[in-house]
Design a protein around this motif. Sequence first.
Motif, PDB file in Angstrom:
ATOM      1  N   ASN A 246      18.088  44.086  -1.506  1.00  0.00           N
ATOM      2  CA  ASN A 246      16.510  43.604  -1.803  1.00  0.00           C
ATOM      3  C   ASN A 246      15.951  42.529  -1.430  1.00  0.00           C
ATOM      4  OD1 ASN A 246      14.162  44.329  -3.105  1.00  0.00           O
ATOM      5  ND2 ASN A 246      14.752  43.235  -4.778  1.00  0.00           N
ATOM      6  N   TYR A 247      17.203  41.773  -1.618  1.00  0.00           N
ATOM      7  CA  TYR A 247      16.850  39.993  -1.722  1.00  0.00           C
ATOM      8  C   TYR A 247      17.212  39.783   0.520  1.00  0.00           C
ATOM      9  CZ  TYR A 247      17.918  35.197  -1.998  1.00  0.00           C
ATOM     10  OH  TYR A 247      17.486  33.501  -2.811  1.00  0.00           O
ATOM     11  N   CYS A 290      26.352  35.727  -7.575  1.00  0.00           N
ATOM     12  CA  CYS A 290      26.369  34.353  -6.344  1.00  0.00           C
ATOM     13  C   CYS A 290      27.922  34.742  -6.052  1.00  0.00           C
ATOM     14  CB  CYS A 290      26.586  32.682  -8.130  1.00  0.00           C
ATOM     15  SG  CYS A 290      27.349  33.085  -9.145  1.00  0.00           S
ATOM     16  N   SER A 291      27.843  33.984  -5.409  1.00  0.00           N
ATOM     17  CA  SER A 291      29.365  34.003  -4.515  1.00  0.00           C
ATOM     18  C   SER A 291      29.638  33.267  -3.927  1.00  0.00           C
ATOM     19  CB  SER A 291      29.539  35.641  -3.862  1.00  0.00           C
ATOM     20  OG  SER A 291      28.371  34.676  -3.320  1.00  0.00           O
ATOM     21  N   PHE A 292      31.115  32.186  -3.659  1.00  0.00           N
ATOM     22  CA  PHE A 292      31.512  31.623  -2.669  1.00  0.00           C
ATOM     23  C   PHE A 292      32.752  31.782  -2.282  1.00  0.00           C
ATOM     24  CE2 PHE A 292      34.108  29.731  -5.646  1.00  0.00           C
ATOM     25  CZ  PHE A 292      33.684  29.697  -7.226  1.00  0.00           C
ATOM     26  N   TYR A 293      33.423  31.502  -1.072  1.00  0.00           N
ATOM     27  CA  TYR A 293      34.707  31.463  -0.497  1.00  0.00           C
ATOM     28  C   TYR A 293      35.891  30.722  -0.389  1.00  0.00           C
ATOM     29  CZ  TYR A 293      32.816  30.602   4.505  1.00  0.00           C
ATOM     30  OH  TYR A 293      32.236  30.197   5.301  1.00  0.00           O
ATOM     31  N   PRO A 318      19.329  35.672  -7.154  1.00  0.00           N
ATOM     32  CA  PRO A 318      18.376  34.469  -8.826  1.00  0.00           C
ATOM     33  C   PRO A 318      17.097  35.992  -8.566  1.00  0.00           C
ATOM     34  CG  PRO A 318      17.408  33.686  -6.670  1.00  0.00           C
ATOM     35  CD  PRO A 318      18.550  34.083  -5.776  1.00  0.00           C
ATOM     36  N   THR A 319      16.907  36.815  -9.571  1.00  0.00           N
ATOM     37  CA  THR A 319      16.360  37.537 -10.207  1.00  0.00           C
ATOM     38  C   THR A 319      15.112  37.172 -11.031  1.00  0.00           C
ATOM     39  OG1 THR A 319      17.300  39.434 -10.978  1.00  0.00           O
ATOM     40  CG2 THR A 319      17.080  39.737  -9.317  1.00  0.00           C
ATOM     41  N   GLN A 325      19.836  27.092 -11.757  1.00  0.00           N
ATOM     42  CA  GLN A 325      20.500  27.536 -13.348  1.00  0.00           C
ATOM     43  C   GLN A 325      22.121  27.678 -12.090  1.00  0.00           C
ATOM     44  OE1 GLN A 325      19.082  27.845 -16.542  1.00  0.00           O
ATOM     45  NE2 GLN A 325      20.547  29.884 -16.789  1.00  0.00           N
ATOM     46  N   LEU A 326      21.565  29.301 -11.883  1.00  0.00           N
ATOM     47  CA  LEU A 326      22.707  30.160 -10.918  1.00  0.00           C
ATOM     48  C   LEU A 326      23.638  29.573 -10.587  1.00  0.00           C
ATOM     49  CD1 LEU A 326      23.804  33.340 -10.470  1.00  0.00           C
ATOM     50  CD2 LEU A 326      21.908  33.081  -9.177  1.00  0.00           C
TER      51      LEU A 326
END
Length: 389
Positions: A246-247, A290-293, A318-319, A325-326
């Motif tokens: 959706n995002y 949220c994610s990071f590699y 973010p929804t 903040q996220l």
Amino acid sequence: KQHKFWETQPVGQFKDVGVTDLPEGPIEPATPLSEVKQEPYNLPAQYEWTTCDMESDETCNEVYALLKNNYVEDDENMFRFNYSKEFLSWALRPPGYYKSWHIGVRAKASKKLVAFITGIPARIRVRGEVVKMAEVNFLCVHKKLRSKRLAPVMIKEVTRRVHLENIWQAAYTAGVVLPTPVTTAQYWHRSLNPKKLIDVGFSRLGARMTMSRTIKLYKLPDSPVTPGFRKMELRDVPAVTRLLRNYLAQFVVAPDFDEDDVEHWLRPVENVIDSFVVESPETHEITDFCSFYTLPSSILGNQNYSTLKAAYSYYNVPTKTPLLQLMNDALIVAKQKDFDVFNALDVMFNESFVKELKFGPGDGQLHYYLYNYRLQQALRPSELGLVLL
Ligand SMILES: CCCCCCCCCCCCCC(=O)CSCCNC(=O)CCNC(=O)[C@H](O)C(C)(C)COP(=O)(O)OP(=O)(O)OC[C@H]1O[C@@H](n2cnc3c(N)ncnc32)[C@H](O)[C@@H]1OP(=O)(O)O
Ligand SMILES: CCOC(=O)c1cnc2ccc(OC)cc2c1SCCC#N
């Protein structure tokens, strides 16, 4: 600038920049598989093609060592990417991958791996069209074999092998300007370990700033502030897929991830990918992601440090929780995990948080490219919903 190889390729040519009556979409039509060159391109006599089986620990070691010593360095030769073995195995074996697209070149005499290039299959949506593409990455020629026009041969060979699977488009990024970027993104860096970044010479102590004042400036809480913020688990894949699809729908170019893709690309893998969801304490609904590699770099020529532990922002949705903040919670967990720096490109909505979260602009740029697919005009980075590794 003469681009003797790239002028021969179905990519936007510099001479066409600004010409707007060219149609958007494939530049060359697909051809029947019978017309695709069946045999590999010729290499100089002392070299041979090899297919790198990334399931083999030995081959994975060879690829790791080639990249560790010969892959991308920044302009000041301060850092060189040092992708880990487990990262390479993850990055190169997504659902539906082709071993034949993991292409190496060996010296016939020594059998040493001296060059590498990879493709992985991806469904990329460009505006309303979902296009099957190859994501091409890890192009590397040993430092001793540079400027011998090996790269064009590597590129033609991966193109040939992709064509054999009836795929006619590709996506790739590079720090160098080639014909013709679809957009150009800027790196932003958020210090997590300012003392180390100053010691290696990446950052400098600000005017009228002491080291202790600088450390305090970048200090973060010990744990995330969002209620319900937790590590992503397998059971979250359906909800995260819905959130992400959706995002990403709001960007001009973005991956068309299904649940299998999400399970591979976004489920946590230690020292490779970290991902988190916000599960509402009241409704247990998954509202944010949220994610990071993890991509370490070798630090070249520093007495005290040999490795930079860097986190790279991946996909964030973010929804209910503000993106600011996220992302601050992402910084907090990255610091907890002892990362030295958190990097982000100014793609998607990343521009909206970088300044307030104390990121500094990098001096490197990342150019995004599509192969055999024309866009009528270049995109703004904020129109891009694609992060390549
Ligand atoms: C339908 C499917 C299609 C699939 C294919 C799609 C396309 C995929 C394209 C690949 C995407 C990879 C994405 C990726 O991996 C992420 S970008 C990272 C690329 N790798 C590195 O920077 C590692 C360190 N450098 C090297 O290993 C060498 O310098 C390389 C191998 C980069 C060039 O080796 P060299 O010994 O320094 O140079 P020659 O062999 O003499 O060749 C010179 C020619 O190569 C052109 N060049 C230089 N850097 C390039 C780059 N990063 N992309 C594309 N082209 C690049 C250059 O413009 C010139 O062509 P021109 O004369 O026309 O200007
Ligand atoms: C401290 C901030 O810089 C980096 O994290 C970093 C690390 N290693 C690299 C290796 C090759 C390299 O070649 C362009 C750059 C870096 C960079 S800056 C660009 C990546 C980001 N963000």
